[in-house]
Structures are given as structure tokens and as C-alpha cells.
Motif scaffolding. Structure first.
Motif, short mmCIF file in Angstrom:
data_model
loop_
_atom_site.label_atom_id
_atom_site.label_comp_id
_atom_site.label_asym_id
_atom_site.label_seq_id
_atom_site.Cartn_x
_atom_site.Cartn_y
_atom_site.Cartn_z
N GLY A 1 5.02 7.84 11.63
CA GLY A 1 4.71 6.64 12.38
C GLY A 1 4.15 5.50 11.57
O GLY A 1 4.08 4.37 12.06
N VAL A 2 3.73 5.76 10.32
CA VAL A 2 3.09 4.71 9.53
C VAL A 2 4.13 3.77 8.92
O VAL A 2 5.33 4.04 8.94
CB VAL A 2 2.20 5.31 8.41
CG1 VAL A 2 1.11 6.19 8.99
CG2 VAL A 2 3.04 6.09 7.41
N LEU A 3 3.64 2.68 8.36
CA LEU A 3 4.50 1.73 7.67
C LEU A 3 5.26 2.41 6.54
O LEU A 3 4.72 3.28 5.85
CB LEU A 3 3.67 0.58 7.11
CG LEU A 3 3.06 -0.39 8.13
CD1 LEU A 3 1.98 -1.23 7.47
CD2 LEU A 3 4.14 -1.28 8.74
N TRP A 4 6.50 1.96 6.33
CA TRP A 4 7.30 2.51 5.24
C TRP A 4 6.86 1.95 3.90
O TRP A 4 5.97 1.09 3.83
CB TRP A 4 8.78 2.20 5.48
CG TRP A 4 9.36 2.93 6.65
CD1 TRP A 4 8.90 4.09 7.22
CD2 TRP A 4 10.51 2.55 7.40
NE1 TRP A 4 9.70 4.46 8.27
CE2 TRP A 4 10.69 3.54 8.41
CE3 TRP A 4 11.42 1.50 7.32
CZ2 TRP A 4 11.74 3.48 9.32
CZ3 TRP A 4 12.46 1.45 8.23
CH2 TRP A 4 12.63 2.43 9.22
N THR B 1 -4.72 -5.76 3.80
CA THR B 1 -3.61 -5.68 4.74
C THR B 1 -3.37 -4.20 5.08
O THR B 1 -3.84 -3.30 4.38
CB THR B 1 -2.32 -6.27 4.15
OG1 THR B 1 -1.90 -5.46 3.04
CG2 THR B 1 -2.54 -7.71 3.68
N ALA B 2 -2.60 -3.95 6.13
CA ALA B 2 -2.32 -2.57 6.51
C ALA B 2 -1.53 -1.85 5.43
O ALA B 2 -1.73 -0.66 5.18
CB ALA B 2 -1.56 -2.54 7.84
N VAL C 1 -2.70 1.81 3.55
CA VAL C 1 -1.98 3.07 3.78
C VAL C 1 -2.47 4.13 2.80
O VAL C 1 -2.68 3.87 1.61
CB VAL C 1 -0.46 2.85 3.61
CG1 VAL C 1 0.26 4.19 3.51
CG2 VAL C 1 0.09 2.07 4.78
N GLY C 2 -2.65 5.34 3.30
CA GLY C 2 -3.10 6.43 2.45
C GLY C 2 -4.60 6.51 2.30
O GLY C 2 -5.10 7.44 1.68
N ARG D 1 -6.50 4.07 10.36
CA ARG D 1 -7.34 4.17 9.16
C ARG D 1 -8.80 4.49 9.50
O ARG D 1 -9.60 4.74 8.61
CB ARG D 1 -7.31 2.86 8.36
CG ARG D 1 -5.95 2.37 7.85
CD ARG D 1 -5.16 3.44 7.15
NE ARG D 1 -4.25 4.09 8.06
CZ ARG D 1 -3.75 5.31 7.89
NH1 ARG D 1 -4.10 6.02 6.85
NH2 ARG D 1 -2.92 5.83 8.77
N ALA D 2 -9.15 4.45 10.78
CA ALA D 2 -10.54 4.64 11.20
C ALA D 2 -10.85 6.11 11.41
O ALA D 2 -10.12 6.82 12.10
CB ALA D 2 -10.81 3.86 12.48
#
Length: 680
Positions: A422-425, A600-601, A605-606, A635-636
Motif C-alpha cells: 500500500g505504500v508509495l512506490w 515529504t512522504a 518511507v521506511g 509513519r506514526a
């Protein structure tokens, strides 16, 4: 989810895009990565020689596709193609190559000769281009850089960051006859530039019509001819991918695509490497009964993962944050069986979280593994000394990094790709994890372990397109409505500095702000300036930074290391990143470092923090999508505050705006029943 007055929770993207290696006496991490990358690309090019048989298909094509195939045949026969082809959209400024592979000491890239730099500097000055591009130009073309740019000024587009209008101005200043927009040299260079921009947006190849449209928007009068010229010169490759079964007449439908050799060959190398691993898996790495005993002693889907790995060379594992205990259990089981097992996370924070779950050693970052700074040694053939490699945060792998990982694994090794779909590629080209999930060429194990609490419930709902109200008795989720950009900045600073520490007990240094972009009235630049003023005021004596500043360091494109400035000296800025000391050379500070209170998101990531403040100003609506919201909110760890100024655009984005499609070839290349086309 509670909506309350905005005063307190009780009441209420990268780094360096130029990828230029650091200069100096020592070889930097980026230089080592680029040198090792070149070695690996040479090996891939040698493999390409084995894949030159074209697909005999396409006899019924018409229009652009038929013209394109005619162009291909003309190139094959040694003639220049006739007359029509294509183009593409312009996504975003290009980022250079991903990380490399060899653990053996890398050779530093050749430093351009002083004469070459001076010669090209003169040409740049004559054309009105920044003289600072001289080192990059000399690195690309060597001693002949000045002559290359004199004879074809649009070659300036090969340098990262240069745009067509800048290259046009440079050409007008250099060419006696002026810069004709219909000049064939311009068309070829712009076609290559557009394909580079497409790679930044995630495409490894493009449909011919897309490339044609984009060339037209860049003022190329004859886009088809420009593409043909680019093919004839070898700058652009053509691919004919067979699709489906042959019809009654024996003809199999084909899809015609165009792309740059760099990304196309990486994708083909990745497909070859994955097929090799799937076909060479044996039970030599632990007898079957030993694997079964290990699986029986594990809990739930961790046992399923162990069983799948026991009999297969490639396994996909999906799940949220809580599911990381399952790859950890796999690693422990493999170590108990006496196997050489390693795991790699996207960044150091992910590495630290996984290491806390694993009983023994063997945890690295993907970047450290590829550069050779971390991980196992290599055997005489250059392959890693591993029996099992588990890669976490797999959606962040672009095709080049994934190809380098697979190429480095020996025959018989097992590869597990684990991540949250589901996360950003990835920031770079390709959608490796999503393509593999869709291709269904190997076992897939879906974790049944949900992320806990109100935050887990909220994020799980977002993953299926629902922005649910969740009960948050401990103020785990708080909405802070705002009317405008100024109020959004004010409330964000208030939350980080005062409200979250006081009401939730999470200090400012453990609270991360996430916002959609770097620019704008509530982008990372504005928010970082406001947070620095409150949390660590200072003159920014060292390239805009002071000791104590939170920073986001990008050692290579697509990788972000959150850290803190410790001090500065003649070497550069000294950082502390996830417990490690990092030195950023002074010439790299401006391009590779940003303040890091707000990210930024994609940069986040990670990573995961105890508290996260997600800022959604009114102008953020175009950037919102389900993957973006899923990534940012996820991320929380303990607390999420949402500074909310987008009204109904947020639930609409979660419900309706999915990931933007990317054009790739990996599913076709992996399809066992359909031989894939080869590049021309």
C-alpha cells in the motif's frame, strides 16, 4: 478519530538529484557506488548479446506501430528508418543512477583532466551556460567534451538538471545559423531527455504515442522523424513484446514500446536473475524436515513463510509494520539451520527496528549492501556468500537496484521480498514489487498480523480506500482543522514544540512532520525554517546548517537518511544518522542535505517515529492519493496529528485516487508461456 479545537492534542521529499560524486582525495560513498554500477552495467551488456533474436510478430499492425516496426527493420538492415514515430510526457527532473553492487574495492571514477574541464568551460561561457557544468560535461565526454558541445549544443541535455529551453538558448548562442527548432539534433536529444524524465516518473519504457505527444509539446515539428533518428543513432531502443496467444493465422499480438538501454537492460537483467533463482532453488540449504520443524515452531503466517522459502528460490511476503516479526522469525530459523542468511532494509531506521527483532547478526541496509559497506563477503565469482537474502521495504526497489541485488545472488540462493504493497512506490523507474505480485510467478505469503491500536485500524482502512472514524481514547489520532497556509504553519510548530510533548509525552526530537512537497506556502522549506527558528535557532554558519539541526541526507538518489548535525570542520559536516557517524563533504552539502524537521512522504518511507504531524494545506489537493495518505499516516507509532485544510478532498483521495500507472515490461518478461521481445 477525534476532531477538536486546534490548540493542543487534548483540545484538538530529496536530497541530491544531481548524483555528482564528491571530489577530493578519498573515494566517497557515491563515487564507489557509481564505479561499481559501471562494472555491473558492463556485465549486463555482455548478457544482452545473448538476447538479440527478435519476435517474429506484428504483421497485422497499422498506424504508428507499423511505422515503428518499419523503422526497426530499417535499422536492422543498416538503413536509416523512413518516416514516422513517437514521443512522451515530461514528468520531472531526472535523477541519476542507483546504487551499485561490488563488495570488492571500487575504483574511483576518472577525474576529468584539467585541460578538458577548461576547454569545455570556454564553450559553456561562449554559449551563456553556467561554467559550473564544466566538470559534469568533462566527466560525460572526456577530452572531447568541448568539441561535442560545439558540434551539437543540444547534447547539453545529457547533463542532469538542464532543460530544453536552456539547451535551446545555448544552441542559439553557439550556432552561426541559429537554433532551428526543426534541427534533427534537437529532436534526438529531446527524445532522450523525455525518456529520462519518464524514468523519474517511474516508467522504464513508453508507448510510442506517448513519446510522440510529448515531443510535440516540446516544439519538435516532426516528432516521428525525431524518434526514428534517435533509433538510428542507437540512443533509443525499440521493444516488441508478445502478448497472449497466437490467433488462427498464427500471429501473436505484440505491444511496441520504446526506451533507453539503461533501464530496459536493467529490467531484462532483473527478469533473468529472478528466473535463475526460481529455477535453481534446491533443498541443499537445510533438509526439508529441518525446515518443517522450524515452520512448526513458528507462529501463524511466519510458519507459512518458512515453508514457502524451504522449497522456492523466490518468495513474496506482504504485510504492514507489525508483520516484520515474520521475516525476523525466518532469519532466526535460517541461522538455526546453519545457513548464511542476511536481511536488508530500506534505511538505517528500518535496519535498527529489524535488528531488534533478530537474535543474531545479519541485518544491513539495501544501500550498504549494494555499495559493499555492509553485508556478506563475495565468492570468487563475485556473488555474495549467502544462502538466503530477505529484502524489507521491497516496494522501494527500482529496477536498477533490484537487478543489482539479483545479479549478486549465487545459484541456489533464496530471495524473499517483503513489504507493504500500500505504500508509495520507488522514486526510481519500475514497480518491481507490484509487478511481481501481479505476475504470480512465485509463492506469496500475506501476513495475518494486523497493526495494533487506533492507528493500525485507521491505516488499514486507508489501505482499502476507506477513511474511517476511529476511537482514539488516548489521543492516538487528532485532527487539527486550519483555514489557510499561515495557520497551518503556526499550528504545526505549536504541535511539535508544545502540544505533543505536553499532552502525549513525545519530545520534539521524536516528532516528525510530513507534508506533500518541498515548495509552496506549507512545504518542507517553509516548515523547516519555522521549526528551526523555534527549536534550534542559529545563523546557519555551515552551508545553512548549525550543530543540532535535524537534517535529511541523501547519499544517493532515492535514499534519505534522517540525522542530526554534530559539528563542521575542514572535511565537511559531521552528522549522526541512526547511531552512525557520517561526513558530508562541503562540496556536497548544498545538493545532498536538507533540514529534516519536515519531510515529504517519499523521504519518510521506511522510517517510523513515535509521533507524526501530517500537514495537508489547501493547495496540497493535487498531490493527495491513497498511497500518499497511507504512507504518511503509517509513519506514526504512538500518535498522529493531522493539520487538516483540504476538507472533503482527503476522503475523496483515499477512496478514488490510486497510484499513477507506470509503463514497465517486467510482467511480460517474467511470463513463462510468452517469450519476450528483445531490444533493437
Amino acid at each position: 478519530m477525534s476532531t477538536e479545537p486546534p490548540e493542543t492534542p487534548e483540545d484538538a521529499e530529496p536530497g541530491s538529484a544531481d548524483g555528482t560524486p564528491a571530489e577530493g582525495a578519498q573515494v566517497s560513498e557515491a563515487e564507489a557506488e557509481l564505479a561499481a554500477q559501471r562494472l555491473e552495467r558492463e556485465r549486463i551488456e555482455r548478457r544482452k548479446a545473448e538476447r538479440q533474436a527478435p519476435v517474429e510478430a506484428g504483421g497485422k499492425l497499422s498506424g504508428t506501430a507499423a511505422d515503428l516496426l518499419a523503422a526497426v527493420r530499417a535499422v536492422e538492415s543498416g538503413r536509416k528508418p523512413a518516416a514516422t514515430v513517437f514521443e512522451e510526457e515530461r514528468p520531472a527532473p531526472r535523477r541519476p543512477a542507483p546504487e551499485p553492487v561490488r563488495r570488492t574495492p571500487a575504483v574511483a571514477p576518472a577525474v576529468p583532466a584539467a585541460g578538458a574541464v577548461e576547454g569545455v568551460r570556454g564553450v559553456l561561457a561562449q554559449g551563456g551556460a553556467p561554467e559550473g557544468l564544466a566538470v559534469q560535461a568533462a566527466a560525460v565526454w572526456g577530452e572531447g567534451a568541448a568539441e561535442v558541445l560545439r558540434s551539437d549544443p543540444w547534447q547539453l541535455l545529457r547533463i542532469a538538471g538542464v532543460r530544453p529551453e536552456q539547451a535551446d538558448a545555448f544552441a542559439r548562442a553557439l550556432l552561426d545559423t541559429g537554433a532551428d527548432p526543426g534541427d534533427g539534433r534537437r529532436g534526438r536529444s529531446v527524445a532522450v531527455w523525455l525518456l529520462e524524465q519518464a524514468a523519474t516518473a517511474g516508467h522504464t519504457v513508453l508507448e510510442p504515442a506517448a513519446l510522440a505527444d510529448a515531443l510535440g509539446r516540446q516544439g519538435v515539428a516532426e516528432p516521428e522523424e525525431a524518434v526514428q533518428d534517435a533509433i538510428a543513432e542507437g540512443d533509443v531502443l525499440v521493444f516488441q513484446d508478445a502478448l497472449g496467444e497466437a490467433g488462427e493465422d498464427g500471429e501473436r499480438p505484440v505491444r511496441v514500446l520504446v526506451g533507453l538501454e539503461r533501464y530496459a537492460m536493467a529490467e531484462e537483467s532483473l527478469a533473468d536473475g529472478l528466473a535463475r533463482l526460481m529455477n535453481s532453488a534446491t533443498e541443499r540449504n537445510g533438509a526439508g524436515e529441518e525446515w518443517e520443524r522450524a515452520a512448526a515452531s513458528a507462529e501463524g503466517s511466519a510458519g507459512e513463510l518458512i515453508r514457502a522459502v524451504a522449497g522456492h528460490g523466490l518468495v513474496l511476503h506482504t504485510g504492514g509494520e507489525a508483520s516484520s516479526v515474520e521475516p525476523a522469525a525466518l532469519l532466526d530459523a535460517a541461522h538455526a539451520l546453519g545457513l548464511r542468511a542476511w536481511a536488508a532494509a530500506h534505511g538505517p531506521l528500518g535496519r535498527a527496528r529489524l535488528a531488534a527483532l533478530v537474535e543474531g547478526p545479519g541485518v544491513a541496509t539495501v544501500g550498504g549492501l549494494l555499495s559493499g559497506a555492509e553485508g556478506p563477503g563475495r565468492d570468487a565469482d563475485g556473488a555474495w556468500d549467502v544462502d538466503l537474502l530477505v529484502v524489507l521495504d521491497a516496494p522501494q526497489l527500482d529496477v536498477e537496484a533490484a537487478a543489482l541485488l539479483t545479479e549478486s545472488l549465487p545459484d541456489g540462493a533464496r530471495l524473499v521480498l517483503s513489504g507493504d504493497p500500500g505504500v508509495l512506490w520507488s522514486v526510481g523507474p519500475g514497480r518491481v514489487f507490484a509487478d511481481l505480485l501481479a505476475a504470480r510467478v512465485c509463492p506469496q505469503v500475506a501476513s495475518r498480523r494486523p497493526d495494533p491500536g487506533p492507528l493500525g485500524e485507521l491505516v488499514s482502512g486507508i489501505g482499502v480506500g476507506e477513511l474511517n472514524q476511529v476511537a482514539a481514547p488516548g489521543k492516538e489520532v487528532v485532527i487539527v482543522p486550519v483555514r489557510d497556509a499561515g495557520e497551518a504553519v503556526h499550528r504545526t510548530v505549536q504541535l511539535v514544540v508544545d502540544s505533543v510533548p505536553r499532552a502525549i509525552g513525545v519530545p520534539a526530537e521524536d516528532t516528525q512532520v510530513i507534508t506533500p512537497g518541498h515548495g509552496g506556502a506549507v512545504g518542507t522549506r517553509v516548515l523547516n525554517a519555522a521549526l528551526k527558528e523555534r527549536l534550534n535557532p542559529g545563523p546557519g554558519r555551515f552551508g545553512g546548517f548549525d550543530p543540532g539541526d535535524r537534517v535529511a541526507y541523501s547519499p544517493a538518489p532515492g535514499r534519505t537518511l534522517p540525522g542530526r548535525v554534530v559539528r563542521a570542520d575542514g572535511e565537511g559536516l559531521h552528522l549522526e544518522c541512526a547511531g552512525e557517524d557520517v561526513v558530508v563533504p562541503r562540496e556536497r552539502v548544498e545538493s545532498a542535505l536538507r533540514h529534516g524537521w519536515a519531510l515529504t512522504a517519499h523521504q519518510a518511507v521506511g522510517c517510523r517515529w513515535p509521533a507524526v504531524v501530517v500537514v495537508l494545506p489547501g493547495d496540497a489537493v493535487p498531490a493527495l492519493s491513497r498511497p500518499w495518505v497511507y504512507t504518511a499516516f503509517g509513519r506514526a507509532g504512538r500518535h498522529l496529528s493531522v493539520v487538516h485544510g483540504v476538507e472533503q478532498a482527503l476522503p475523496r483521495a483515499v477512496a478514488e485516487v490510486t497510484a499513477k500507472p507506470r509503463t514497465t515490461r517486467l510482467p511480460v518478461l517474467l511470463a513463462p508461456q510468452v517469450p519476450a521481445g528483445t531490444g533493437v
